[in-house]
Write a protein that holds these residues in place. Structure first.
Motif, PDB file in Angstrom:
ATOM      1  N   THR A 438      16.519  48.769 145.004  1.00  0.00           N
ATOM      2  CA  THR A 438      15.066  48.712 145.145  1.00  0.00           C
ATOM      3  C   THR A 438      14.600  49.602 146.293  1.00  0.00           C
ATOM      4  O   THR A 438      13.618  50.345 146.168  1.00  0.00           O
ATOM      5  CB  THR A 438      14.611  47.261 145.390  1.00  0.00           C
ATOM      6  N   LEU A 439      15.305  49.542 147.417  1.00  0.00           N
ATOM      7  CA  LEU A 439      14.947  50.377 148.560  1.00  0.00           C
ATOM      8  C   LEU A 439      15.126  51.862 148.248  1.00  0.00           C
ATOM      9  O   LEU A 439      14.369  52.701 148.748  1.00  0.00           O
ATOM     10  CB  LEU A 439      15.793  49.987 149.770  1.00  0.00           C
ATOM     11  N   ASP A 440      16.113  52.177 147.427  1.00  0.00           N
ATOM     12  CA  ASP A 440      16.306  53.558 147.011  1.00  0.00           C
ATOM     13  C   ASP A 440      15.060  54.069 146.296  1.00  0.00           C
ATOM     14  O   ASP A 440      14.603  55.201 146.539  1.00  0.00           O
ATOM     15  CB  ASP A 440      17.526  53.642 146.093  1.00  0.00           C
ATOM     16  N   ARG A 441      14.505  53.232 145.437  1.00  0.00           N
ATOM     17  CA  ARG A 441      13.302  53.620 144.700  1.00  0.00           C
ATOM     18  C   ARG A 441      12.079  53.675 145.610  1.00  0.00           C
ATOM     19  O   ARG A 441      11.273  54.613 145.544  1.00  0.00           O
ATOM     20  CB  ARG A 441      13.061  52.635 143.554  1.00  0.00           C
ATOM     21  N   LEU A 442      11.935  52.690 146.492  1.00  0.00           N
ATOM     22  CA  LEU A 442      10.761  52.612 147.348  1.00  0.00           C
ATOM     23  C   LEU A 442      10.698  53.751 148.378  1.00  0.00           C
ATOM     24  O   LEU A 442       9.612  54.164 148.776  1.00  0.00           O
ATOM     25  CB  LEU A 442      10.740  51.274 148.090  1.00  0.00           C
ATOM     26  N   THR A 443      11.849  54.241 148.808  1.00  0.00           N
ATOM     27  CA  THR A 443      11.879  55.260 149.851  1.00  0.00           C
ATOM     28  C   THR A 443      12.141  56.665 149.330  1.00  0.00           C
ATOM     29  O   THR A 443      12.311  57.593 150.115  1.00  0.00           O
ATOM     30  CB  THR A 443      12.941  54.917 150.908  1.00  0.00           C
ATOM     31  N   ALA A 444      12.171  56.828 148.006  1.00  0.00           N
ATOM     32  CA  ALA A 444      12.403  58.164 147.460  1.00  0.00           C
ATOM     33  C   ALA A 444      11.267  59.088 147.876  1.00  0.00           C
ATOM     34  O   ALA A 444      10.087  58.686 147.856  1.00  0.00           O
ATOM     35  CB  ALA A 444      12.485  58.092 145.932  1.00  0.00           C
ATOM     36  N   PRO A 445      11.551  60.324 148.284  1.00  0.00           N
ATOM     37  CA  PRO A 445      10.489  61.262 148.688  1.00  0.00           C
ATOM     38  C   PRO A 445       9.524  61.502 147.525  1.00  0.00           C
ATOM     39  O   PRO A 445       9.920  61.571 146.359  1.00  0.00           O
ATOM     40  CB  PRO A 445      11.256  62.550 149.026  1.00  0.00           C
ATOM     41  N   THR A 446       8.248  61.623 147.866  1.00  0.00           N
ATOM     42  CA  THR A 446       7.212  61.817 146.834  1.00  0.00           C
ATOM     43  C   THR A 446       6.592  63.199 146.918  1.00  0.00           C
ATOM     44  O   THR A 446       5.505  63.431 146.413  1.00  0.00           O
ATOM     45  CB  THR A 446       6.116  60.749 146.984  1.00  0.00           C
ATOM     46  N   PHE A 447       7.264  64.132 147.614  1.00  0.00           N
ATOM     47  CA  PHE A 447       6.712  65.487 147.765  1.00  0.00           C
ATOM     48  C   PHE A 447       7.817  66.518 147.573  1.00  0.00           C
ATOM     49  O   PHE A 447       8.984  66.182 147.548  1.00  0.00           O
ATOM     50  CB  PHE A 447       6.057  65.662 149.136  1.00  0.00           C
TER      51      PHE A 447
END
Length: 447
Positions: A438-447
């Motif tokens: 879950t943390l992997d998904r939440l902290t994935a870069p969005t740029f």
């Protein structure tokens, strides 16, 4: 090495806004070594008629002549090389007379100040008398935070009241840092974060096509690598007594966290020690942490991830590392490193909650921790009506962890706030668990 430029939109927008003002601007951009200031400035001046100059530690006279020659090249006027500047201010005035809207970036301006404190007064006179009237766009950039805050920005500085804006460039957030190792999953990204923090040049030393342990061997433990002895350079850059500050940091990293224990270990008077600690706090190397619900009984911790790692794992093992015994050191630290990563994850979780990356049923106005005696709660987050208590584990969580968290939380007075509970762990069978996937998904870069 390819330089990645990650999420400096706010800094760039600030510079662009000032540029578009059309007014005279005296801007100060500063921050710790390796944080990416030069890359920000390089990107900013692209496409603009603006001169960039990197100061050196030779002499003020040499710097003036080098700057004069760069100005001559920039202007396309060889005759400008005949200028004999009496000081920095005079040279800038000559330059301003040749350009419609003069623009100059002086990188490592602190070097000039170190060579001659009179440089600041000279620049102040020129700014007051000529440069501010000519719409000069001047950016002073420096890596010595203490020097820039006292000699350039401080109340006693001749430039006090002249600057039109200042910006301290901070390290990247965890989500931003992950853009440097996009192929790493959350576990390995945390390991990189534990070593490099949010410092771009440190992050650039890691190759996410290799294992973290291989990176650790080559980028940190191998003599001659950037991160092998960077700790020494950081302290020498900022401090007049680097040996004293290094001793203080070493004992904090060893666990002498209270003022009394630290003073005893160092054999130093508390009042004198407090002054040193204040300097380290200002520079971001140390933080003073007070548990929720108490005003005193705080402890000191190393706040900079790289320094924390270097003090615990590189500095104590340099005798072996100097001889190339990297494998032996890696094996020796393996267990302690796992424990260290748990502490890093605790602090990271508090950050992710404060930044809103980990979603809560409310927006906290306070995020901290609690301890009393031998008991501790890793995260306490509050708003006016709610209180969250969280347990953070680098390994697997069980229902016992949640039960223990609920039991400990009863000793924390949060008034009439509604209580919420959370467990963050690699994996587990706990209701409402936030695991590493879950943390992997939440902290994935969005740029």
């Amino acid at each position: 090495m390819v330089h990645k430029f990650v999420n400096r939109e706010r800094e760039m927008a600030w510079l662009e806004e000032r540029w578009r003002s059309g007014r005279a601007e005296l801007l100060v951009l500063y921050g710790r070594r390796r944080v990416g200031k030069t890359e920000i400035l390089r990107r900013f001046i692209e496409g603009k008629r603006c001169l960039y100059f990197l100061a050196s530690r030779t002499s003020v006279r040499d710097n003036l002549y080098m700057l004069r020659d760069k100005m001559a090249e920039f202007l396309g006027r060889e005759i400008f090389r005949r200028v004999e500047p009496g000081g920095l201010g005079e040279l800038l005035v000559y330059f301003a007379e040749e350009v419609d809207r003069p623009c100059l970036v002086i990188d490592e301006f602190g070097y000039l100040v170190e060579l001659d404190r009179g440089v600041v007064s000279d620049l102040q006179r020129a700014w007051d008398e000529e440069l501010s009237r000519r719409g000069f766009f001047l950016v002073l950039c420096g890596s010595s935070v203490s020097l820039m805050e006292t000699e350039v920005l401080g109340y006693k500085s001749p430039l006090y009241g002249r600057r039109t804006g200042s910006w301290r460039v901070n390290p990247l957030s965890f989500r931003e840092a992950r853009a440097f190792v996009p192929r790493y999953r959350f576990v390995d990204a945390v390991k990189v974060w534990a070593v490099a923090g949010g410092v771009p040049l440190y992050l650039a030393q890691f190759d996410d096509g290799r294992s973290f342990e291989d990176n650790l061997r080559e980028a940190v433990f191998r003599k001659g690598s950037l991160l092998y002895d960077e700790g020494y350079f950081l302290l020498r850059e900022e401090l007049r007594e680097p040996a004293t500050y290094l001793s203080i940091l070493k004992y904090i990293a060893l666990g002498y966290s209270s003022l009394g224990k630290l003073a005893g270990a160092l054999g130093m008077d508390k009042t004198n020690l407090t002054k040193y600690l204040s300097v380290l706090e200002t520079l971001g190397f140390v933080k003073h942490v007070v548990p929720y619900g108490q005003r005193r009984k705080g402890i000191y911790q190393v706040a900079d991830n790289y320094m924390w790692f270097w003090l615990k794992f590189v500095l104590p093992n340099q005798s072996d590392l100097e001889l190339g015994r990297v494998d032996a050191v890696v094996e020796r630290i393996r267990h302690e490193l796992e424990m260290h990563l748990g502490l890093v994850l605790e602090e990271l979780t508090r950050r992710l909650i404060a930044e809103g990356v980990i979603p809560l049923p409310f927006k906290p106005s306070y995020v901290g921790q609690w301890w009393r005696g031998g008991e501790q709660i890793d995260v306490v987050a509050l708003d006016d009506r709610n209180a969250l208590f969280a347990e953070v584990k680098w390994g697997r969580a069980t229902t016992h962890d949640l039960d223990a968290l609920i039991e400990k939380s009863q000793r924390v007075d949060v008034g009439h706030r509604k209580r919420h509970y959370l467990v963050v762990a690699r994996e587990g069978d706990v209701e409402g668990l936030i695991d590493f996937n879950t943390l992997d998904r939440l902290t994935a870069p969005t740029f």
